[in-house]
Design a protein around this motif. Structure first.
Motif, PDB file in Angstrom:
ATOM      1  N   SER A 238       0.834  -1.205   0.000  1.00 54.03           N
ATOM      2  CA  SER A 238       0.000   0.000   0.000  1.00 54.03           C
ATOM      3  C   SER A 238       0.866   1.250   0.000  1.00 54.03           C
ATOM      4  O   SER A 238       1.888   1.325   0.696  1.00 54.03           O
ATOM      5  N   SER A 239       0.434   2.245  -0.763  1.00 53.56           N
ATOM      6  CA  SER A 239       1.121   3.543  -0.773  1.00 53.56           C
ATOM      7  C   SER A 239       0.500   4.504   0.232  1.00 53.56           C
ATOM      8  O   SER A 239       0.877   5.670   0.284  1.00 53.56           O
ATOM      9  N   ASN A 240      -0.440   3.994   1.037  1.00 55.88           N
ATOM     10  CA  ASN A 240      -1.195   4.860   1.948  1.00 55.88           C
ATOM     11  C   ASN A 240      -0.860   4.595   3.411  1.00 55.88           C
ATOM     12  O   ASN A 240      -1.709   4.764   4.290  1.00 55.88           O
ATOM     13  N   ILE A 241       0.360   4.173   3.691  1.00 55.21           N
ATOM     14  CA  ILE A 241       0.749   3.908   5.076  1.00 55.21           C
ATOM     15  C   ILE A 241       2.088   4.549   5.395  1.00 55.21           C
ATOM     16  O   ILE A 241       2.990   4.608   4.545  1.00 55.21           O
ATOM     17  N   LEU A 242       2.200   5.045   6.613  1.00 59.47           N
ATOM     18  CA  LEU A 242       3.439   5.602   7.141  1.00 59.47           C
ATOM     19  C   LEU A 242       3.699   4.956   8.499  1.00 59.47           C
ATOM     20  O   LEU A 242       2.799   4.900   9.338  1.00 59.47           O
ATOM     21  N   ILE A 243       4.906   4.459   8.714  1.00 63.75           N
ATOM     22  CA  ILE A 243       5.264   3.819   9.978  1.00 63.75           C
ATOM     23  C   ILE A 243       6.190   4.749  10.744  1.00 63.75           C
ATOM     24  O   ILE A 243       7.212   5.208  10.220  1.00 63.75           O
ATOM     25  N   THR A 244       5.825   5.041  11.992  1.00 66.14           N
ATOM     26  CA  THR A 244       6.588   5.973  12.825  1.00 66.14           C
ATOM     27  C   THR A 244       7.008   5.300  14.117  1.00 66.14           C
ATOM     28  O   THR A 244       6.440   4.300  14.540  1.00 66.14           O
ATOM     29  N   ASN A 245       8.005   5.897  14.767  1.00 70.39           N
ATOM     30  CA  ASN A 245       8.580   5.363  16.005  1.00 70.39           C
ATOM     31  C   ASN A 245       8.574   6.463  17.063  1.00 70.39           C
ATOM     32  O   ASN A 245       9.429   7.336  17.067  1.00 70.39           O
ATOM     33  N   HIS A 246       7.573   6.421  17.954  1.00 73.79           N
ATOM     34  CA  HIS A 246       7.431   7.480  18.951  1.00 73.79           C
ATOM     35  C   HIS A 246       6.649   6.959  20.148  1.00 73.79           C
ATOM     36  O   HIS A 246       5.919   5.965  20.043  1.00 73.79           O
ATOM     37  N   ASP A 247       6.817   7.614  21.259  1.00 78.04           N
ATOM     38  CA  ASP A 247       6.024   7.305  22.449  1.00 78.04           C
ATOM     39  C   ASP A 247       4.617   7.856  22.236  1.00 78.04           C
ATOM     40  O   ASP A 247       4.404   9.067  22.202  1.00 78.04           O
ATOM     41  N   SER A 248       3.640   6.962  22.076  1.00 78.54           N
ATOM     42  CA  SER A 248       2.285   7.403  21.731  1.00 78.54           C
ATOM     43  C   SER A 248       1.609   8.171  22.858  1.00 78.54           C
ATOM     44  O   SER A 248       0.663   8.914  22.617  1.00 78.54           O
ATOM     45  N   SER A 249       2.083   8.032  24.085  1.00 81.04           N
ATOM     46  CA  SER A 249       1.455   8.760  25.191  1.00 81.04           C
ATOM     47  C   SER A 249       1.784  10.249  25.157  1.00 81.04           C
ATOM     48  O   SER A 249       1.086  11.058  25.772  1.00 81.04           O
ATOM     49  N   VAL A 250       2.866  10.618  24.458  1.00 79.71           N
ATOM     50  CA  VAL A 250       3.230  12.035  24.320  1.00 79.71           C
ATOM     51  C   VAL A 250       3.474  12.362  22.852  1.00 79.71           C
ATOM     52  O   VAL A 250       4.379  13.125  22.508  1.00 79.71           O
TER      53      VAL A 250
END
Length: 745
Positions: A238-250
């Protein structure tokens, strides 16, 4: 000597580190491995705790605990286009399941018909009969050829993205989230990625929309698990996804470009908060939890679960919905978190009953009363009863609402799935709908995207959103000190986590049509002007462009607008691959991964229809040095290829049976040589297409039973069953290592 008189150890060189690593590996291999079968699946504290919480009716307790002590059945989903899913479903219901149902297993005492032991069945709540469940163990794989064939089938189809191994209860949160192709979706704690895969499928559900406006941002805190997520997402191309690496609580607010060219704040239509939890609902597949379980596990996670849920609601658009889910049975991790959120948000958020999205699913309503407990299993009815020694573990907000106020929160609208309901794991799901801005959003800290001064309102100084807190930290200097003086909504200020993990290659987007490699690509493939070349990217600033990836315009804008805010791990689908053959007009060939994204833009001059028999021959050819010759193909195919220019192309096939509502249509990358034609697809995709065409694909599959029969026929009486069993064990282990069928706690 270092600071404070501490002696620093000399750094080891590479060779020494390698020796230590090898030594540790050898010691680990020699150590006795603990088998799940040896784990005693009992825990008295667990039974006392949940009997006290009364989440299981008394007359169902024995059924509940007995089911929880059994191994978890295997489940899988069928994915892909409607035509492909129907064809694959026909294969599964036909030859694979029929063989299983007619199989007899030799047990220690008798010969038992397999149908009496296990009957594959369709999950009633999953749309269009596309999800199935059956009991499958390693012992069955080793002793039953039918089960071994099915397992090999699942591995092969999982590799090409046509099937997803996934626990039954894990399929529920995306279903009740009700994602549409135009929705902006955030998966806050996405790894290992089974639910993310479902969300991507929903974005692409309408085949009449080849390029949906919606997208999925899949985030995870753990850098290593993000790559597990990449593995899962890549199967869906899919060309409609981005994967990120972050603390989701902040998690900071995402910036996007508005129609007038200015920057605005991204609000999501759908958010999935499948938060970290104690995982005691997964005891059937993770038996070691029986030994480790204590009431403190849930107490310790309540705070982070609350912060993630709260941050999710802040990032949610008004009118949007967020699903809060855990694989835990504990009310402290479930209803207590919801009660805390709802009591703070007032009438801005409400719980929605999601049972209509999953008709046929058996589940219990959420509870409105529970008792927090200490590590020593002491239960407390109110905060006043909690002794000082447990006040860091049990917090005031963990207690249930007063009986006279419980009706305001409608906690019964949430869903608790227990293992004995439908022979699954345990799970908790709740849908939160945002009716209006949260109380602290309307007049909280305003961070202007164009660097205007920060305004802090005195009336709501303790209602600062977590995203705004991160924005303020980035402003630095006096503004941050003023904030700390005026507002400390969560006590001591948290230190910002240092970015760790692998250094990612850059995302370098094409500037415009003047990009040096674009003109030859566009001319050779006759690509339409509708494709914006600025949506193409490479992963290097300098040197030859090896792979070119394609993203949706929305994902491109998010990447460019937020590179300094969030660590980006992966995006885009591989579309063009450098192929420096001599005398070629274009140095790039098409990639099978990007077929769905690029197909509608490519001119018909680079598409050729191929007959079924010819396509089967192309797919069965596994010798890269001797591609099939065109003169050996049908007259129709030869005619179509007579004036077809050499180079990369698209092979088309359409099922001739016009009576079918969804005739099978296949598009795959090919290569037109001077005298030959090749299907340029990975082996797993070739096997998938051969199955859909009803052709023989046995040459690509390994069958230890057939190997044994051939060995005996050739006079080899000593067939190595152990080696064959180890081979199948390796197949099973490969799935476990890839985490394809695991939803980690």
């Amino acid at each position: 000597m270092g600071k404070g008189g501490r002696r620093h150890k000399p750094k080891k060189n590479f060779a020494a580190k390698r020796r230590d690593k090898q030594k540790n590996k050898e010691e680990w291999e020699k150590a006795p491995q603990r088998c799940y079968a040896d784990i005693v699946r009992e825990n008295k504290d667990f039974e006392i705790y949940y009997k006290t919480q009364s989440i299981v009716p008394e007359n169902q307790w024995e059924s509940f605990i007995t089911t929880l002590q059994e191994n978890l059945p295997v489940a899988f989903r069928i994915t892909g286009s409607k035509a492909e899913t129907k064809a694959l479903l026909k294969i599964i219901k036909g030859e694979l399941f029929e063989e299983i149902l007619n199989t007899k297993l030799e047990t220690d005492n008798a010969i038992v018909n397999e149908a009496e032991k296990v009957r594959p069945h369709c999950l009633p709540f999953y749309p269009e009969d596309l999800a199935w469940q059956l009991q499958l163990t390693r012992k069955d794989i080793r002793r039953s050829e039918a089960y071994s064939r099915l397992h090999n089938f699942l591995i092969s189809e999982t590799s090409c993205g046509s099937i997803s191994r996934q626990e039954v209860v894990s399929m529920i949160p995306p279903l009740v989230l009700d994602v549409k192709p135009w929705h902006k979706v955030l998966d806050m704690c996405a790894a290992p990625g089974s639910k993310t895969a479902q969300l991507i499928e929903m974005i692409h559900a309408d085949e009449k929309i080849p390029h949906p406006e919606g997208f999925v941002i899949a985030n995870d805190l753990d850098n290593n698990r993000c790559y597990m997520l990449v593995h899962q997402a890549k199967r869906l191309n899919s060309s409609n996804i981005l994967i990120t690496n972050h603390d989701s609580s902040v998690m900071p607010n995402f910036k996007v470009t508005k129609s007038d060219g200015t920057k605005g704040q991204l609000k999501f239509d759908r958010i999935l908060a499948d938060v970290p939890c104690s995982g005691d609902g997964t005891m059937r597949k993770n038996p070691d939890i029986w030994c480790k379980w204590t009431p403190a596990n849930g107490n310790n996670l309540h705070g982070i679960q609350y912060r993630i849920a709260k941050r999710g609601l802040e990032m949610l658009a008004v009118g949007g919905r967020m699903v809060y889910s855990t694989c835990s049975l504990n009310p402290i991790e479930n209803e207590a978190v919801l009660h805390r959120i709802l009591s703070e948000t007032g009438d801005a958020v409400q719980l929605v009953d999601g049972r209509d999205f999953v008709p046929g699913l058996r589940c219990d309503p959420g509870v409105s009363y529970w008792l927090p407990a200490s590590k020593t299993l002491q239960f407390y009815k109110s905060w006043d009863e909690v002794p000082e020694q447990w006040q860091t573990q049990i917090r005031p907000k963990m207690f249930p609402p007063a009986p006279e106020e419980a009706h305001k929160y409608h906690l019964e609208r949430s869903m608790r799935i227990l293992p004995h309901h439908q022979d699954t794991g345990g799970f908790f799901v709740a849908i939160l709908e945002k009716l209006k801005p949260l109380p602290w959003e309307a007049s909280s800290l305003v961070v202007d995207q164009q660097e205007t001064p920060i305004n802090i309102t005195s009336e709501n100084d303790n209602k600062l959103s977590l995203g705004d807190e991160v924005e303020v930290e980035k402003k630095g200097g006096d503004k941050k000190r003023n904030l700390e003086e005026q507002s400390k909504p969560w006590g001591p200020q948290r230190k910002r986590k240092r970015v760790v993990g692998y250094r990612e290659d850059p995302f370098v987007f094409f500037k415009d049509e003047t990009e040096d490699v674009w003109a030859p690509i566009k001319n050779f493939y006759g690509i339409s002007d509708e494709l914006d070349p600025r949506c193409l990217l490479v992963r290097c600033h300098e040197g030859k462009k090896k792979n070119i990836y394609f993203t949706s315009p929305a994902i491109r804008d998010i990447v460019l607008s937020n590179e300094d805010n969030v660590k980006m791990i992966n995006t885009g689908v591989k579309t063009f691959v450098r192929c420096d053959n001599k005398n070629m007009k274009c140095a790039f060939r098409l990639a099978q991964e990007g077929m769905r994204s690029i197909f509608s833009y490519v001119s018909d001059t680079r598409k050729v229809e191929v007959c079924k028999e010819d396509l089967i021959m192309l797919l069965q050819n596994d010798d890269p040095h001797t591609p099939p010759e065109i003169e050996k193909m049908s007259k129709e195919t030869q005619t179509r290829l007579s004036d077809f220019a050499t180079g990369s192309c698209i092979l088309l096939y359409k099922e001739e049976d016009s009576s079918s509502p969804n005739p099978l249509k296949l598009e795959m990358v090919g290569w037109r040589g001077t005298m030959s034609l090749r299907a340029y697809v990975p082996i797993c995709d070739a096997v998938h297409y051969l199955r859909l065409l009803g052709a023989d694909c046995s040459k690509f599959e390994k069958n230890k039973f057939e190997e044994n029969r051939n060995a005996l026929k050739n006079g080899n009486d000593q067939v190595n069953d152990d080696k064959a069993d180890d081979s199948n064990s390796m197949i099973t282990d490969s799935i476990d290592e890839a985490k394809v069928d695991e939803e980690a706690a």
